[in-house]
Design an enzyme around this catalytic site. Structure first.
Site, PDB file in Angstrom:
ATOM      1  N   SER A 198      14.178  22.013 -16.213  1.00 52.27           N
ATOM      2  CA  SER A 198      12.978  22.825 -16.436  1.00 52.27           C
ATOM      3  C   SER A 198      13.392  24.119 -17.101  1.00 52.27           C
ATOM      4  O   SER A 198      14.453  24.665 -16.818  1.00 52.27           O
ATOM      5  CB  SER A 198      12.313  23.118 -15.092  1.00 52.27           C
ATOM      6  OG  SER A 198      11.458  24.237 -15.210  1.00 52.27           O
TER       7      SER A 198
ATOM      8  N   HIS B 108       0.830  -1.220   0.000  1.00 47.90           N
ATOM      9  CA  HIS B 108       0.000   0.000   0.000  1.00 47.90           C
ATOM     10  C   HIS B 108       0.858   1.261   0.000  1.00 47.90           C
ATOM     11  O   HIS B 108       0.429   2.303   0.456  1.00 47.90           O
ATOM     12  CB  HIS B 108      -0.965   0.022   1.184  1.00 47.90           C
ATOM     13  CG  HIS B 108      -1.693  -1.270   1.384  1.00 47.90           C
ATOM     14  ND1 HIS B 108      -2.883  -1.573   0.770  1.00 47.90           N
ATOM     15  CD2 HIS B 108      -1.359  -2.386   2.107  1.00 47.90           C
ATOM     16  CE1 HIS B 108      -3.274  -2.799   1.120  1.00 47.90           C
ATOM     17  NE2 HIS B 108      -2.351  -3.318   1.919  1.00 47.90           N
TER      18      HIS B 108
ATOM     19  N   LYS C 236      15.248  22.234 -11.010  1.00 48.64           N
ATOM     20  CA  LYS C 236      14.554  20.983 -11.312  1.00 48.64           C
ATOM     21  C   LYS C 236      15.433  19.982 -12.053  1.00 48.64           C
ATOM     22  O   LYS C 236      16.222  20.332 -12.920  1.00 48.64           O
ATOM     23  CB  LYS C 236      13.306  21.255 -12.163  1.00 48.64           C
ATOM     24  CG  LYS C 236      12.190  21.965 -11.451  1.00 48.64           C
ATOM     25  CD  LYS C 236      11.606  21.185 -10.263  1.00 48.64           C
ATOM     26  CE  LYS C 236      10.838  19.965 -10.697  1.00 48.64           C
ATOM     27  NZ  LYS C 236       9.598  20.317 -11.395  1.00 48.64           N
TER      28      LYS C 236
ATOM     29  N   GLU D  12       8.894   8.852 -16.861  1.00 51.47           N
ATOM     30  CA  GLU D  12       7.476   9.224 -16.994  1.00 51.47           C
ATOM     31  C   GLU D  12       6.960   8.872 -18.387  1.00 51.47           C
ATOM     32  O   GLU D  12       5.836   8.398 -18.562  1.00 51.47           O
ATOM     33  CB  GLU D  12       7.293  10.724 -16.757  1.00 51.47           C
ATOM     34  CG  GLU D  12       7.606  11.155 -15.336  1.00 51.47           C
ATOM     35  CD  GLU D  12       7.861  12.656 -15.249  1.00 51.47           C
ATOM     36  OE1 GLU D  12       7.150  13.424 -15.918  1.00 51.47           O
ATOM     37  OE2 GLU D  12       8.804  13.061 -14.541  1.00 51.47           O
TER      38      GLU D  12
END
Ligand code: ARG
Length: 482
Positions: free
Chosen positions: A301, A180, A307, A314
């Site tokens: 970024s 979980h 960043k 992704e």
């Protein structure tokens, strides 16, 4: 889609070229007075998609011509002209010198035959004897699928090797295991990485099965019913390295199970890659900090200088949706079509190619990420080290002293609640505090809850204890040596 001419309309030009709205004469022009309009021709064409089948189309045609000559169906001289002509066409395509003519080249099969006949004259027109594009395209797609399954299997093996060697180097690194997404019990990082190794091992098995499914020759089925010529189907199959011929001509031209099998194998593999990438995204976040992605495998970024984004992980996760779509798309295309060949089947190639390309690109991207990521063992140890994850073991300790597991669970639940209230870890509890909860606790309980001991006790086969992981590493090494 305007001005599609009525098929067989009596008036109009002499032949396909004569129809004002039509294209040039197609290969099947004999019985037609008009060719499909430009829009329809474009709608029906598959050249842009199936172009990449050219090496397989040429191999299939060469084998077919050799068989035709061996059986006396065409002359040896014609077969020789066809074979060398096909080699010349192949060289043109490979070098980029080939000019596709979209007005007549509906698909790669027609383009190659058109050019062959330009190069060698009438002998080129004999190639299609005892053959149809229906068995031809089924053959090409099978040759592609068999080849692609082998390539993907190679990529999967390479990723398995990368995972295994990283696992071998992390035999002592401990991190939290989760259920979980809540810290559950500590595990070795080697153990965690090997879980993926076994997923990809099953993908390898599925890819091998997909290659075997494709490994059969439909050639000789012709349009649907077989042919009147005395062909030798085993001969073309064996020239092409295919291990068998398909038993039924109707099935041979309409079966695309081999494409489904490969797309399915690629899609399950993408699902595995996606799960791994999801962990890399989480692990590279500031909150986890378990890994640092390599600069060359991340992006920055345009606005936030601090960043470092795990873009490629992704994207693999995102592209998994495409593969699922490819699988569902082809299943849906196939579900309603009557025997034998129907033009719907032309829609098999986009999902097949897309699933293969997507998986191939994702596999190599993920292999790069896994190979180069920096593992922050101290962060993992910190997250795993002190906390509440030894709770199961504390209960097991009491069971060892004779307490029923349910009672032990309740006692330790009380200790956990006390720790949560006091902001303490189980390792920080004193013997007095333990004994207050249960007099069955002795001094060795303090050692018992240490994380390395918690890990080391899970010696069951397939468990996370160093000894069990050692055995697993040996099994994984054997799997790769197969
Ligand atoms: N481009 C077609 C396909 O991919 C080739 C077979 C065409 N056969 C036919 N009867 N129209 O399926």
């Amino acid at each position: 889609m305007t001005d599609a001419p009525a098929r067989g309309a009596a008036s109009g030009g002499t032949h396909a070229n004569g129809a004002a709205s039509g294209g040039a004469t197609p290969l099947w022009g004999g019985r037609f007075s008009a060719a499909p309009s430009g829009d329809l021709a474009r709608f029906g064409a598959s050249l842009e998609v199936d172009k990449r089948l050219w090496p397989f189309d040429i191999a299939g045609s060469k084998a077919h011509a050799q068989m035709l000559a061996a059986k006396g169906i065409i002359s040896d001289a014609d077969a020789e002209a066809i074979v060398s002509g096909l080699d010349a066409v192949g060289e043109e395509i490979a070098s980029g010198a080939f000019t596709f003519d979209p007005t007549v080249d509906e698909d790669i099969h027609m383009a190659i035959e058109r050019r062959l006949t330009e190069l060698i004259g009438p002998a080129g027109g004999r190639l299609h004897t005892a053959r149809s594009r229906n068995d031809q395209v089924a053959l090409d797609a099978r040759l592609f699928a068999k080849h692609a399954a082998g390539e993907l299997a190679g990529e999967v093996r390479a990723l398995m090797e990368t995972l295994l060697s990283r696992a071998e180097a992390e035999r002592e690194t401990v991190l939290p295991g989760y259920t979980h997404l809540q810290p559950a019990q500590p595990v070795l990082l080697a153990h965690h990485l090997l879980a993926y190794f076994w997923m990809f091992s099953r993908d390898l098995t599925r890819l091998e099965a997909a290659a075997a499914a494709a490994d059969a020759s439909p050639l000789g089925a012709a349009a649907l019913a077989g042919t009147t010529y005395p062909i030798d189907r085993e001969m073309t199959a064996s020239i092409l390295g295919l291990s068998r011929v398909i038993e039924n001509s109707l099935d041979a031209v309409s079966d695309r199970d081999f494409a489904l099998d490969l797309i399915y194998a690629a899609t399950v593999c993408m699902v595995h890659l996606s799960r791994l990438c999801e962990e890399l995204v989480l692990w590279s976040s500031a909150e986890f900090g378990f890994v640092l992605m390599d600069d060359a495998h991340s992006t920055g970024s345009s606005i936030m200088p601090q960043k470092k984004n795990p873009d490629f992980a992704e994207l693999v996760r995102g592209k998994t949706g495409r593969a699922v779509g490819d699988l569902v798309g082809l299943l849906t295309t196939l579900k309603g079509i009557p025997l034998a060949y129907d033009k719907d089947l032309q829609e098999d190639k986009e999902p097949l190619f897309d699933a293969v390309d997507t998986a191939a690109n994702a596999l190599s991207a993920v292999r790069g990420m896994v190979a180069t990521m920096e593992i922050r063992t101290s962060r993992m140890a910190e997250a795993a080290g002190e906390g509440l994850m030894a709770a199961t073991d504390l209960a097991d300790y009491l069971v060892g002293k004779g307490l029923p597991f349910r009672d032990a669970h309740r006692v330790v639940g009380g200790l956990v609640a006390a720790c949560v209230g006091a902001g303490k870890t189980l390792q920080e509890l004193t013997l007095a505090e333990l004994r207050e909860a249960s007099p069955l606790f002795d001094a060795d309980a303090l050692e018992w809850v240490k994380i390395e001991n918690v890990v080391a006790r899970r010696t069951s086969s397939g468990g996370t204890a160093p000894s069990a992981v050692e055995a697993q590493i040996a099994q994984a090494r054997r799997r790769l040596a197969d």
